[in-house]
Design a protein around this motif. Sequence first.
Motif, mmCIF file in Angstrom:
data_model
loop_
_atom_site.group_PDB
_atom_site.id
_atom_site.type_symbol
_atom_site.label_atom_id
_atom_site.label_comp_id
_atom_site.label_asym_id
_atom_site.label_seq_id
_atom_site.Cartn_x
_atom_site.Cartn_y
_atom_site.Cartn_z
ATOM 1 N N ARG A 314 38.569 46.104 41.406
ATOM 2 C CA ARG A 314 39.127 45.909 41.279
ATOM 3 C C ARG A 314 40.516 45.379 41.100
ATOM 4 O O ARG A 314 41.232 44.867 40.193
ATOM 5 N N GLN A 315 39.089 43.889 40.782
ATOM 6 C CA GLN A 315 39.843 42.854 39.387
ATOM 7 C C GLN A 315 39.788 43.077 37.703
ATOM 8 O O GLN A 315 39.920 42.523 37.728
ATOM 9 N N GLN A 316 38.920 44.256 38.114
ATOM 10 C CA GLN A 316 38.894 44.807 36.455
ATOM 11 C C GLN A 316 40.014 44.855 35.299
ATOM 12 O O GLN A 316 40.932 46.115 36.235
ATOM 13 N N ARG A 317 40.334 44.390 34.055
ATOM 14 C CA ARG A 317 42.095 44.383 33.587
ATOM 15 C C ARG A 317 41.644 45.865 32.720
ATOM 16 O O ARG A 317 40.298 45.699 31.928
ATOM 17 N N VAL A 318 42.307 46.285 32.528
ATOM 18 C CA VAL A 318 42.431 47.388 31.490
ATOM 19 C C VAL A 318 43.854 47.578 30.005
ATOM 20 O O VAL A 318 44.483 47.734 31.472
ATOM 21 N N VAL A 319 43.751 48.272 29.261
ATOM 22 C CA VAL A 319 44.810 48.265 28.572
ATOM 23 C C VAL A 319 45.280 49.527 27.687
ATOM 24 O O VAL A 319 43.544 49.976 27.311
ATOM 25 N N LEU A 320 46.217 50.357 27.826
ATOM 26 C CA LEU A 320 45.868 51.906 26.953
ATOM 27 C C LEU A 320 46.927 51.392 25.753
ATOM 28 O O LEU A 320 46.806 50.792 25.470
ATOM 29 N N LEU A 321 45.628 51.895 24.494
ATOM 30 C CA LEU A 321 45.596 52.250 23.380
ATOM 31 C C LEU A 321 46.281 52.759 22.564
ATOM 32 O O LEU A 321 45.990 52.704 21.678
ATOM 33 N N PRO A 357 47.998 44.206 29.575
ATOM 34 C CA PRO A 357 46.584 44.573 30.826
ATOM 35 C C PRO A 357 47.055 44.452 32.673
ATOM 36 O O PRO A 357 48.405 43.506 32.842
ATOM 37 N N LYS A 358 46.569 45.742 33.336
ATOM 38 C CA LYS A 358 46.327 45.912 34.394
ATOM 39 C C LYS A 358 45.189 45.600 35.399
ATOM 40 O O LYS A 358 44.089 46.232 34.232
ATOM 41 N N THR A 359 45.110 44.966 36.295
ATOM 42 C CA THR A 359 43.817 45.605 36.877
ATOM 43 C C THR A 359 43.559 47.372 37.763
ATOM 44 O O THR A 359 45.070 47.697 37.445
ATOM 45 N N ILE A 360 42.645 47.102 37.762
ATOM 46 C CA ILE A 360 41.951 48.789 38.241
ATOM 47 C C ILE A 360 42.955 48.267 39.831
ATOM 48 O O ILE A 360 43.652 49.498 40.182
ATOM 49 N N GLY A 361 43.156 47.692 40.311
ATOM 50 C CA GLY A 361 43.745 47.800 41.635
ATOM 51 C C GLY A 361 45.228 47.655 41.777
ATOM 52 O O GLY A 361 45.531 47.954 42.728
ATOM 53 N N GLN A 362 45.924 47.195 40.658
ATOM 54 C CA GLN A 362 47.096 47.250 40.034
ATOM 55 C C GLN A 362 47.465 48.552 40.609
ATOM 56 O O GLN A 362 48.414 49.041 40.069
ATOM 57 N N ILE A 363 46.694 48.966 39.693
ATOM 58 C CA ILE A 363 47.121 50.519 39.210
ATOM 59 C C ILE A 363 46.770 52.407 40.123
ATOM 60 O O ILE A 363 47.449 52.149 40.821
ATOM 61 N N GLU A 364 45.809 51.454 41.462
ATOM 62 C CA GLU A 364 45.555 51.407 42.318
ATOM 63 C C GLU A 364 46.565 51.907 43.536
ATOM 64 O O GLU A 364 47.889 52.733 43.774
ATOM 65 N N ALA A 392 38.881 47.716 27.983
ATOM 66 C CA ALA A 392 38.911 46.694 28.780
ATOM 67 C C ALA A 392 39.765 44.766 28.232
ATOM 68 O O ALA A 392 39.674 45.251 27.383
ATOM 69 N N ALA A 393 39.934 44.367 29.249
ATOM 70 C CA ALA A 393 41.073 43.551 29.155
ATOM 71 C C ALA A 393 40.855 42.158 29.443
ATOM 72 O O ALA A 393 40.150 42.227 30.322
ATOM 73 N N GLN A 394 40.626 41.341 28.474
ATOM 74 C CA GLN A 394 40.101 39.835 28.376
ATOM 75 C C GLN A 394 41.347 39.207 29.768
ATOM 76 O O GLN A 394 42.539 39.582 29.493
ATOM 77 N N ASP A 395 40.967 38.119 30.476
ATOM 78 C CA ASP A 395 42.124 37.103 30.781
ATOM 79 C C ASP A 395 43.182 36.372 29.661
ATOM 80 O O ASP A 395 42.684 36.217 28.683
ATOM 81 N N GLU A 396 43.616 36.271 30.497
ATOM 82 C CA GLU A 396 44.936 35.989 29.922
ATOM 83 C C GLU A 396 44.555 34.333 28.492
ATOM 84 O O GLU A 396 45.092 33.801 27.941
ATOM 85 N N ALA A 397 44.077 33.983 29.954
ATOM 86 C CA ALA A 397 43.258 32.439 28.826
ATOM 87 C C ALA A 397 42.290 32.469 28.344
ATOM 88 O O ALA A 397 42.551 31.928 27.106
ATOM 89 N N THR A 398 41.598 33.645 27.476
ATOM 90 C CA THR A 398 39.985 33.598 26.786
ATOM 91 C C THR A 398 41.485 34.489 26.238
ATOM 92 O O THR A 398 40.880 33.961 24.583
ATOM 93 N N PRO A 429 42.241 40.048 20.000
ATOM 94 C CA PRO A 429 41.711 39.188 21.651
ATOM 95 C C PRO A 429 42.512 39.848 23.114
ATOM 96 O O PRO A 429 41.819 38.978 23.643
ATOM 97 N N VAL A 430 43.245 40.123 22.816
ATOM 98 C CA VAL A 430 43.462 41.158 24.261
ATOM 99 C C VAL A 430 42.053 42.532 24.716
ATOM 100 O O VAL A 430 41.920 41.827 26.147
ATOM 101 N N THR A 431 41.354 42.573 23.725
ATOM 102 C CA THR A 431 39.900 43.378 24.374
ATOM 103 C C THR A 431 38.833 42.444 23.887
ATOM 104 O O THR A 431 37.812 43.421 24.339
ATOM 105 N N GLY A 432 38.585 41.861 23.088
ATOM 106 C CA GLY A 432 37.555 41.158 22.754
ATOM 107 C C GLY A 432 36.884 42.109 21.161
ATOM 108 O O GLY A 432 35.616 41.781 21.616
ATOM 109 N N GLY A 433 37.925 42.780 21.208
ATOM 110 C CA GLY A 433 37.153 43.548 20.087
ATOM 111 C C GLY A 433 37.853 44.289 18.766
ATOM 112 O O GLY A 433 38.832 43.938 18.608
ATOM 113 N N GLY A 434 36.941 45.073 18.536
ATOM 114 C CA GLY A 434 37.975 46.208 17.701
ATOM 115 C C GLY A 434 39.111 46.926 17.325
ATOM 116 O O GLY A 434 38.864 48.012 18.017
#
Length: 511
Positions: A314-321, A357-364, A392-398, A429-434
Motif C-alpha cells: 500500500r506504500q508503493q507509488r506508481v505513475v501512469l505512463l 505518482p500515487k501509492t497503491i493505498g491511495q488508489i485503493e 513504480a515511482a520514486q519518493d519526492e526526495a530522490t 527521475p520519477v520512475t528511476g528509469g527510461g
Amino acid sequence: MQDWTAGYVADIGYTYGYYTELNPLRVKLAFLNAGLRFPETGTACELGFGQGLSVNIHATAAVTQWHGTDFNPSQAGFARELATASGGGARLYDDAFADFATKPDLPDFDFIGVHGIWSWISDANRAVIVDFVRRKLKVGGVLYISYNTLPGWAAFAPMRHLMTEHATMMGCQGQGIVPRIEGALDFCDKLLAVEPLFAKANPQIGERFKKLAEQNRHYLAHEYFNRDWEPMHFRTMAEWLSPAKLDYACSAHYLDHVDALNLTAAQQAFLQGIPDRLFRESVRDFMVNQQFRRDYWVKGARRLNALEQAETLRQQRVVLLTHRADVSLKVAGALGEASLNETIYAPILDALADHKPKTIGQIEQAVAGKDLNFAQLMQAVMVLAGSGQIAAAQDEATIGKARKQTDKLNAHLMQKSRGSTDVSYLASPVTGGGTGVNRFKQLFLLAKASGRKTPEDWAGTVWQLLSAHNQRLIKDGATLESPEDNLAELTAQAREFAAKELPILHALGIA
C-alpha cells in the motif's frame, strides 16, 4: 594474435536499447507481489552493458552508484561519454569479465544485472560471473539475469546452427558480419522453399524464420551469430547459480506473475500439485514453451508475513505512463491476447489519469465503492505495469536529487537526435528509469527548450533541420517529397505530441 573477442561478435555495435528490468526500482513491486523482502539499492553493477544506455539512465535517474563493464571498447567509449555528460558518476570499463571481477576497488553490490549475455558466452566466462556474484553480491542482494531458454528454443536451435555455419563456412570473413548474415538468411530462405522434412516436422519454423529475417541486422549479429550460443533449462541455470548461494525469487517480467494470462485452469491445477518450486518452474516452461527468461535471484530469500506484505504494498507509488484515452485494455500472455475487465481497470486508470505518482493505498481509497477488492487491485497493477502502462515511482526526495542529472543526460541525448535515430529513450527521475521518446519527439522538445512556443513553431524548426540534411518523412510506407507535405505531417505530429505526450513527459520530470 590473441583474439580478445572470445568468439563474441565485435565488428558491429550492439543496438542502443534500454532494458527496464535492469532498473532496481522494479525489484520492489515484483518482490512484494511474491511476498518477499527487497533490498534498498545503494550500489549496483551491470555486466555486459552494451552501448551503456540502460546503465547510464539508471545511474542518473536515481541515487544508486553504478559500476559496469563491456569488453567492446567502442561501446564502452559511448557509455563513458554519456556518463561524463550526465555527471551521473557511473564507473564504466571495457574489461573482460575476468579482469573486471578482480578489480580491488569495487564495492559490494545490492544489485547485479546480467541481461542476455549469459546465452552468448563460454562456460569459462559463466564461471567468472558466478564467482563474481558469489563474492560481490551482498547478503539480501538481488541478481537479475535473462537468458534464452529451453524448451522454447529446442525446435529453432538447428536453424540457428545452420545460419551460423553458413556465415562461417560460406561467407567471406573480409566482408564483415552483415553481408554474411544476409547470405545466411538468403540461403535458409531458399532451403525452406524446397520444403525439407525438418520444416514439415516443425511447422512453426517458417513463420519464426520470417519474423527473424525482418529484425535489425545489428541485433541479429549479437543474438544469433556468436561462437557460443546455448539456450538453457531453468534447472541448469539453478545449478550454475548454486555456488553463489542464490535462491530463485520470481520473474522480472511482471505478466509472468498473472497465471490467468499464461496458464489454463487445468495447467494451474497441475502445477499446484508439484511441491518442489524449482521443478515447478521447469514444468511451467513446458506449459508456456518458454523461449526467454527474465528472473530475479536473491542471496537469502526472506518472506514477509501477510500484514507486512499488505502494508508495504500500500506504500508503493506508481505513475501512469500513457494518456488515459490511449490505455489499451488488451494484453498478451502465453495464452494469447486477453481483454481486461473495464469495470475493474477503468476506476484504477481514472485515479491515475492526472499522471501524478500515487501509492497503491491511495488508489485503493480512490476506488472505494467500486466493488474492487485488494487482490483485484494488485493484479491490475501488475498487469498494467507488465504491459508498460504504469511504472513504480520514486519518493519526492530522490526525484529532486536525480532531476539535475537526468536533465543533463536528456539534453545530451536530444542533441544527438539532431543527426541520429539511434537513441529513442530519455531518463525519468520519477520512475528511476527510461521512457520511450522517438527522434521527432526529442526534436520537438529541443525546439520548445530553445524558445519556440507553439507546435507549429516546433514543426517548422524540425523541418528546417531535416531539409538542411535532405531528409524526408515517411508516412504509410511512402516518402513525403514536397516541403508542404513534410511540414504538414510534422505539424500534425507536433500538435498530437503537445496534447497527449508533453503533459506526461512533464509529469515524469523529462520536459
